[in-house]
Design a protein around this motif. Structure first.
Motif, mmCIF file in Angstrom:
data_model
loop_
_atom_site.group_PDB
_atom_site.id
_atom_site.type_symbol
_atom_site.label_atom_id
_atom_site.label_comp_id
_atom_site.label_asym_id
_atom_site.label_seq_id
_atom_site.Cartn_x
_atom_site.Cartn_y
_atom_site.Cartn_z
ATOM 1 N N GLU A 1 -4.367 0.332 2.652
ATOM 2 C CA GLU A 1 -5.331 1.089 3.101
ATOM 3 C C GLU A 1 -4.841 3.004 3.133
ATOM 4 N N TYR B 1 -8.693 0.262 14.027
ATOM 5 C CA TYR B 1 -7.859 -1.893 13.667
ATOM 6 C C TYR B 1 -8.014 -1.535 15.417
ATOM 7 N N SER C 1 -8.415 1.552 0.702
ATOM 8 C CA SER C 1 -8.130 0.564 -0.423
ATOM 9 C C SER C 1 -9.387 0.484 -1.712
ATOM 10 N N ASN D 1 -8.740 1.894 8.413
ATOM 11 C CA ASN D 1 -9.318 0.756 7.835
ATOM 12 C C ASN D 1 -10.189 1.801 6.768
ATOM 13 N N ASP D 2 -10.431 2.368 5.574
ATOM 14 C CA ASP D 2 -11.674 3.138 4.479
ATOM 15 C C ASP D 2 -13.345 1.662 4.950
ATOM 16 N N GLU E 1 -12.571 3.462 9.731
ATOM 17 C CA GLU E 1 -12.698 2.237 11.212
ATOM 18 C C GLU E 1 -11.511 2.613 11.582
HETATM 19 C C1 MMA Z 1 -12.426 -5.795 4.314
HETATM 20 C C2 MMA Z 1 -12.859 -4.406 4.373
HETATM 21 C C3 MMA Z 1 -11.919 -3.386 3.347
HETATM 22 C C4 MMA Z 1 -10.725 -4.011 3.752
HETATM 23 C C5 MMA Z 1 -10.316 -5.189 3.329
HETATM 24 C C6 MMA Z 1 -8.581 -5.543 3.836
HETATM 25 C C7 MMA Z 1 -12.247 -7.768 1.500
HETATM 26 O O1 MMA Z 1 -12.513 -6.112 2.151
HETATM 27 O O2 MMA Z 1 -13.175 -4.691 5.592
HETATM 28 O O3 MMA Z 1 -12.557 -1.853 3.853
HETATM 29 O O4 MMA Z 1 -9.915 -2.483 3.403
HETATM 30 O O5 MMA Z 1 -11.055 -6.040 4.213
HETATM 31 O O6 MMA Z 1 -8.141 -7.009 3.448
#
Ligand code: MMA
Ligand code: CA
Length: 198
Positions: free
Chosen positions: A165, A178, A167, A184-185, A176
């Protein structure tokens, strides 16, 4: 009755003292050291006035500190606040999308939780874990895809991205946390735990 002169001097002194001239004191002001003129004036008109006033003020401050620390104890116990450094993080246990979270935190006189170091990240993580719900952070993608910044546009001085990330490459503008504290974006329209900072 004190003389009118005393009242005038007292008024001027309070107006001129750094503690009283500003809207709010940065710290609890210490007893001011008066100029010779003011000290003489106090000595002449009201000997012993200052120490008495200081004691009463210190007493009030200690009582307030005690009340505040008890309130903080209750809020900690109820898992409503955590602290790190000078910051207080708070949640109402509700969920909202990013924009609603920003608005609700602002309306409460704070702002959306924004971790600026590992200790602040940990304080936010405490809520994410205890409510088992991800939380949006006060970080957004800049005009350059995959480059993130604070909401005021300043550069991130600390990050805790999950591996691989960010990604989203322009498709995920919010961030957000986790349940392990990593970031994670993410799109901004999800329901996430509301965590504010004060
Ligand atoms: C989801 C979403 C993304 C995250 C990927 C990780 C499929 O997308 O939450 O933001 O980067 O999951 O696998
Ligand atoms: Ca992502």
């Amino acid at each position: 009755m004190l003389s009118p002169l005393f009242h005038k001097i007292l008024g001027a002194a309070f107006f001129l003292l750094p503690c009283c001239a500003q809207g709010k004191p940065a710290a609890i002001p210490q007893r001011p050291s008066f100029s010779g003129f003011l000290q003489e004036t106090y000595d002449k008109f009201l000997p012993g006035f200052l120490p008495a006033a200081d004691n009463a003020r210190d007493d009030t401050i200690h009582q307030l500190e005690h009340r505040i620390s008890r309130l903080e104890g209750v809020l900690h116990l109820e898992k409503m606040i955590t602290t790190s450094g000078g910051k207080i993080f708070a949640t109402n246990g509700k969920k909202a999308d990013f924009h609603t979270t920003v608005k609700q935190c602002q309306e409460a006189g704070g702002s959306i939780a924004t971790p600026r170091n590992p200790s602040e990240n940990e304080a936010i993580l405490h809520f994410v874990k205890s409510y088992n719900t991800y939380a949006y952070l006060g970080i957004k993608e800049s005009l350059l895809p995959s480059k993130f910044q604070f909401l005021d546009g300043t550069k991130l001085n600390y990050t805790n991205w999950h591996s691989k990330e960010p990604s989203g490459k322009g498709e995920e503008e919010c961030v957000e946390m986790y349940t392990d504290g990593t970031w994670n974006d993410k799109r901004c329209n999800q329901n996430r735990l509301i965590v504010c900072e004060f």
